[in-house]
Motif scaffolding. Structure first.
Motif, PDB file in Angstrom:
ATOM      1  N   ASP A  18       0.841  -1.199   0.000  1.00 38.23           N
ATOM      2  CA  ASP A  18       0.000   0.000   0.000  1.00 38.23           C
ATOM      3  C   ASP A  18       0.870   1.241   0.000  1.00 38.23           C
ATOM      4  OD1 ASP A  18      -2.307  -1.493   0.063  1.00 38.23           O
ATOM      5  OD2 ASP A  18      -2.521  -1.394   2.240  1.00 38.23           O
ATOM      6  N   GLY A  19       0.471   2.247  -0.744  1.00 36.19           N
ATOM      7  CA  GLY A  19       1.191   3.508  -0.807  1.00 36.19           C
ATOM      8  C   GLY A  19       2.155   3.591  -1.982  1.00 36.19           C
ATOM      9  N   PHE A  20       2.321   2.489  -2.713  1.00 37.68           N
ATOM     10  CA  PHE A  20       3.191   2.470  -3.880  1.00 37.68           C
ATOM     11  C   PHE A  20       2.368   2.090  -5.102  1.00 37.68           C
ATOM     12  CE2 PHE A  20       6.027   1.629  -0.329  1.00 37.68           C
ATOM     13  CZ  PHE A  20       7.060   2.510  -0.582  1.00 37.68           C
ATOM     14  N   SER A  21       2.823   2.550  -6.255  1.00 38.40           N
ATOM     15  CA  SER A  21       2.130   2.218  -7.500  1.00 38.40           C
ATOM     16  C   SER A  21       3.063   1.436  -8.414  1.00 38.40           C
ATOM     17  CB  SER A  21       1.665   3.489  -8.206  1.00 38.40           C
ATOM     18  OG  SER A  21       2.783   4.186  -8.737  1.00 38.40           O
ATOM     19  N   ILE A  22       2.524   0.885  -9.469  1.00 40.73           N
ATOM     20  CA  ILE A  22       3.340   0.170 -10.447  1.00 40.73           C
ATOM     21  C   ILE A  22       4.333   1.133 -11.098  1.00 40.73           C
ATOM     22  CG2 ILE A  22       1.721   0.456 -12.354  1.00 40.73           C
ATOM     23  CD1 ILE A  22       3.940  -2.625 -11.657  1.00 40.73           C
ATOM     24  N   ASP A  23       3.957   2.403 -11.219  1.00 44.95           N
ATOM     25  CA  ASP A  23       4.872   3.405 -11.771  1.00 44.95           C
ATOM     26  C   ASP A  23       6.068   3.635 -10.848  1.00 44.95           C
ATOM     27  OD1 ASP A  23       3.306   3.785 -14.053  1.00 44.95           O
ATOM     28  OD2 ASP A  23       2.128   5.359 -13.092  1.00 44.95           O
ATOM     29  N   ASP A  24       5.845   3.608  -9.528  1.00 41.83           N
ATOM     30  CA  ASP A  24       6.946   3.730  -8.569  1.00 41.83           C
ATOM     31  C   ASP A  24       7.924   2.573  -8.721  1.00 41.83           C
ATOM     32  OD1 ASP A  24       5.780   6.019  -7.427  1.00 41.83           O
ATOM     33  OD2 ASP A  24       4.646   4.805  -5.979  1.00 41.83           O
ATOM     34  N   VAL A  25       7.388   1.377  -8.860  1.00 43.00           N
ATOM     35  CA  VAL A  25       8.225   0.181  -9.008  1.00 43.00           C
ATOM     36  C   VAL A  25       8.999   0.236 -10.321  1.00 43.00           C
ATOM     37  CG1 VAL A  25       8.206  -2.334  -9.209  1.00 43.00           C
ATOM     38  CG2 VAL A  25       6.695  -1.198  -7.565  1.00 43.00           C
ATOM     39  N   ASP A  26       8.327   0.591 -11.407  1.00 46.50           N
ATOM     40  CA  ASP A  26       8.969   0.675 -12.716  1.00 46.50           C
ATOM     41  C   ASP A  26      10.098   1.701 -12.704  1.00 46.50           C
ATOM     42  OD1 ASP A  26       9.022  -0.161 -15.507  1.00 46.50           O
ATOM     43  OD2 ASP A  26       8.326   1.870 -15.949  1.00 46.50           O
ATOM     44  N   LYS A  27       9.845   2.854 -12.086  1.00 47.77           N
ATOM     45  CA  LYS A  27      10.864   3.903 -12.000  1.00 47.77           C
ATOM     46  C   LYS A  27      12.082   3.412 -11.219  1.00 47.77           C
ATOM     47  CE  LYS A  27      11.578   8.614 -10.383  1.00 47.77           C
ATOM     48  NZ  LYS A  27      11.001   9.750  -9.677  1.00 47.77           N
ATOM     49  N   LYS A  28      11.860   2.685 -10.135  1.00 50.96           N
ATOM     50  CA  LYS A  28      12.975   2.184  -9.326  1.00 50.96           C
ATOM     51  C   LYS A  28      13.796   1.158 -10.099  1.00 50.96           C
ATOM     52  CE  LYS A  28      15.089   2.343  -5.431  1.00 50.96           C
ATOM     53  NZ  LYS A  28      15.790   3.550  -5.031  1.00 50.96           N
ATOM     54  N   PHE A  29      13.152   0.289 -10.843  1.00 48.12           N
ATOM     55  CA  PHE A  29      13.875  -0.708 -11.638  1.00 48.12           C
ATOM     56  C   PHE A  29      14.705  -0.051 -12.744  1.00 48.12           C
ATOM     57  CE2 PHE A  29      10.602  -4.096 -10.461  1.00 48.12           C
ATOM     58  CZ  PHE A  29      11.445  -4.652  -9.523  1.00 48.12           C
ATOM     59  N   LYS A  30      14.238   1.080 -13.265  1.00 52.83           N
ATOM     60  CA  LYS A  30      14.935   1.754 -14.360  1.00 52.83           C
ATOM     61  C   LYS A  30      15.923   2.810 -13.879  1.00 52.83           C
ATOM     62  CE  LYS A  30      11.338   0.916 -17.733  1.00 52.83           C
ATOM     63  NZ  LYS A  30      10.332   1.494 -18.624  1.00 52.83           N
ATOM     64  N   GLU A  31      16.058   2.962 -12.559  1.00 57.28           N
ATOM     65  CA  GLU A  31      16.958   3.967 -11.989  1.00 57.28           C
ATOM     66  C   GLU A  31      18.407   3.678 -12.367  1.00 57.28           C
ATOM     67  OE1 GLU A  31      17.783   4.052  -7.619  1.00 57.28           O
ATOM     68  OE2 GLU A  31      16.581   5.863  -7.776  1.00 57.28           O
ATOM     69  N   THR A  32      19.135   4.724 -12.677  1.00 62.53           N
ATOM     70  CA  THR A  32      20.557   4.601 -12.999  1.00 62.53           C
ATOM     71  C   THR A  32      21.372   5.403 -11.997  1.00 62.53           C
ATOM     72  OG1 THR A  32      20.658   6.546 -14.417  1.00 62.53           O
ATOM     73  CG2 THR A  32      20.008   4.456 -15.466  1.00 62.53           C
ATOM     74  N   ILE A  33      22.670   5.327 -12.102  1.00 62.45           N
ATOM     75  CA  ILE A  33      23.549   6.106 -11.222  1.00 62.45           C
ATOM     76  C   ILE A  33      23.307   7.596 -11.410  1.00 62.45           C
ATOM     77  CG2 ILE A  33      25.450   6.093 -12.888  1.00 62.45           C
ATOM     78  CD1 ILE A  33      25.803   6.023  -9.053  1.00 62.45           C
TER      79      ILE A  33
END
Length: 43
Positions: A18-33
């Motif tokens: 709760d409190g997170f969205s699929i967009d939050d997860v997708d953004k974290k997986f695509k995060e770079t340095i």
């Protein structure tokens, strides 16, 4: 998700709390340095 630098794919299974969205997860997986840096390294 395809690795943009190598010819490989990542498959992930997760539970979104709760409190997170699929967009939050997708953004974290695509995060770079560069997403983590607080200062610019080029102008």
């Amino acid at each position: 998700m395809k690795n943009p630098y190598l010819d490989e794919y990542f498959y992930v299974e997760c539970e979104i709390k709760d409190g997170f969205s699929i967009d939050d997860v997708d953004k974290k997986f695509k995060e770079t340095i560069f997403d983590r840096m607080n200062e610019k390294i080029a102008i």
